[in-house]
Design a protein around this motif. Sequence first.
Motif, short mmCIF file in Angstrom:
data_model
loop_
_atom_site.label_atom_id
_atom_site.label_comp_id
_atom_site.label_asym_id
_atom_site.label_seq_id
_atom_site.Cartn_x
_atom_site.Cartn_y
_atom_site.Cartn_z
N LYS A 42 0.83 -1.21 0.00
CA LYS A 42 0.00 0.00 0.00
C LYS A 42 0.87 1.26 0.00
CE LYS A 42 -1.61 -1.03 4.03
NZ LYS A 42 -0.99 -2.28 4.46
N SER A 43 1.84 1.30 0.91
CA SER A 43 2.67 2.51 1.01
C SER A 43 3.49 2.70 -0.25
CB SER A 43 3.62 2.41 2.20
OG SER A 43 2.91 2.31 3.39
N THR A 44 3.98 1.60 -0.81
CA THR A 44 4.77 1.69 -2.03
C THR A 44 3.92 2.29 -3.15
OG1 THR A 44 5.97 -0.26 -1.33
CG2 THR A 44 6.19 0.37 -3.63
N PHE A 157 -2.84 10.05 2.19
CA PHE A 157 -2.67 9.75 3.62
C PHE A 157 -2.06 8.36 3.76
CE2 PHE A 157 -6.24 12.66 3.40
CZ PHE A 157 -6.10 13.48 4.50
N ASP A 158 -0.96 8.25 4.48
CA ASP A 158 -0.37 6.92 4.72
C ASP A 158 -0.55 6.54 6.19
OD1 ASP A 158 0.93 4.56 4.68
OD2 ASP A 158 2.81 5.32 3.86
N GLU A 159 -1.55 5.76 6.48
CA GLU A 159 -1.86 5.31 7.84
C GLU A 159 -1.74 6.44 8.86
OE1 GLU A 159 -0.80 1.53 9.00
OE2 GLU A 159 -0.60 0.73 6.97
N PRO A 160 -2.46 7.54 8.65
CA PRO A 160 -2.25 8.71 9.51
C PRO A 160 -2.68 8.49 10.96
CG PRO A 160 -4.15 9.06 8.11
CD PRO A 160 -3.51 7.79 7.63
MG LIG Z 1 2.91 1.08 4.98
#
Ligand SMILES: [Mg+2]
Lengths: 331, 278
Positions: A42-44, A157-160
Amino acid sequence: MGALTLQGVTKTFGTTKVIQGVDLEVRDGEFCVFVGPSGCGKSTLLRMIAGLEDVSSGDVRIDGTRVNDVAPAKREIAMVFQSYALYPHLTVRDNMGLALKQAGKSKAEIRDATDRAAGMLALEPLMERRPAELSGGQRQRVAIGRAIVRVPKLFLFDEPLSNLDAALRVATRIEIARLHRDLGATMVYVTHDQVEAMTLADRIVVLRAGKVEQVGAPMELYNDPANTFVAGFIGSPQMNFLKAGALGLSSDTLGIRPEHLAISTEAGEIEASVTHLEKLGGETLVYARSEHGLQTVRLFGEHSYAVDAPVWLTPDRSRAFHFDAAGQRLR
Amino acid sequence: MAARSPLGRTIAAHAVLIAYTLIALFPVFVIVVNSFKSRRAIFAEPLALPNAETFDLVGYTTVLAQGDFFQYFQNSLIVTVVSLAGVLLFGAMAAFALSEYRFRGNTLMGLYLALGIMIPIRLGTVAILQMMVAGGLVNTLTALILVYTAQGLPLAVFILSEFMRQVSDDLKNAGRIDGLSEYRIFFTLVLPLVRPAMATVAVFTMIPIWNDLWFPLILAPAEETKTITLGSQVFIGQFVTNWNAVLSALSLAIIPVMVLYLIFSRQLIRGITAGAVK
Ligand SMILES: [Mg+2]
Ligand SMILES: Nc1ncnc2c1ncn2[C@@H]1O[C@H](COP(=O)(O)OP(=O)(O)O)[C@@H](O)[C@H]1O
């Protein structure tokens, strides 16, 4: 035209293909949530949209323009990180204003923009403080404020909420939902928490091992999952999976949500024994072991079952999902 | 052992530390004390403090009268400060590149740069001398600065790249999205966060440079490029040694490193204990 379009996007680190070809269209003003277990990419994927990571193949388009070779700062995006990532040496005001300053905006413009964002997030009393003097929740609000100030085409938003405690997580979640309504902006939000995904999303993208498993509105995924992975991932407590053969069915697996599994001490279809009971007040979760493995039964109100007591479970066939041996849904 | 009270442990720990401090400071103490005594008193009672009778500033007057002494001091300071600046700047930049960017040969480059920690630079003295002769740099401070910068880089790159790997990616990425250049990210976001490591590197780099006798002797022995360590050697003769002058020169030579150390020390302690206290 979508605010964000991904076409055959892949990412390879060394020899491992972390993103295996993602096609996706996020509509203008949509709140799109990427959800999946930790490490699924997901983050990638989000970093590739932001331009922080090169795309190995495929195209990323923002507002119809191909941005594969555009620097992050030029993509008109804003990003909020799990670790807040505030600049430790700058005050809250300067943290929020830095992007505009870099873009060459005048002092007055920057002041107006930061004041407006501060007003939306009730940050006014904190404007002259440094990040070290803020609590976790305040830091995350500042990070969100920093994103708003830029008036981006796309919020990422990355897992905020992952670093916040449970109460703050709910409060900030509601705040993000309100911001989305007020700003009408396109947002892409990454989380591993299906509750966050269900409560925030207009549309959810379920990822597993770098592949999109299913895309749809939260209730579409809940009521019409495409495979056992999505069925198991969306919904809490998790869906029960029963061996269809043992129930005299032609499919491989029968999926049944905990609320659609009836429990009785007298008679039923599956023999089981209670292993654990969770009383939550409004509902009671009964865990029972049978030849199908550990099953969860969700009952409304207060109920009591003795641990190790024999019970009978009966799936509501009309609410059940059928899957083949590969885990794909049979309709 | 477990029953030992915290007080007992504190006392024991302090006793060990105080003993170590005494041992470590003893030679310095002897040098400084004797630099203030007459020659006769130095030999008669080396450990005695100077009193009205034995107090003598002859060492200092000799050293200061030796006109070039300030020149030596200045040379040492220039060489140390410029080399230190070079080591810190280039070391930090190389470390940032190694820790931040993925490129072909990254690991190999890191190993190559770290190799210098294990191979003493003095092994290359002859080649270095030839190079300096060819470049017309013999008897210049530039020669020393170049050698010391090269000498300090491997350890600097090694230590700093480890620390830079720990700097949050999110922070650097936030900077990129806000439009900061890679240089701004390096100087304003990353460097302040690895300040303790920089101080550690600074101290470990600075002391060998200040104390070195080898390269000044070989590359820059001329009167106008002598460093303080080399300059002090004039008082050590083959047959007679002017101990007053030697001890005074050494005492004076402690001052500048001490000042530099004080500048870095608070950060240094944080750097050394970073792993332990986190
Ligand atoms: Mg991640
Ligand atoms: N810089 C990198 N180099 C090599 N592998 C990486 C790198 N970044 C991420 N990965 C790998 O890619 C996969 C996906 O990571 P990530 O996108 O961070 O997952 P998620 O955010 O969904 O938890 C993981 O298996 C991770 O080990």
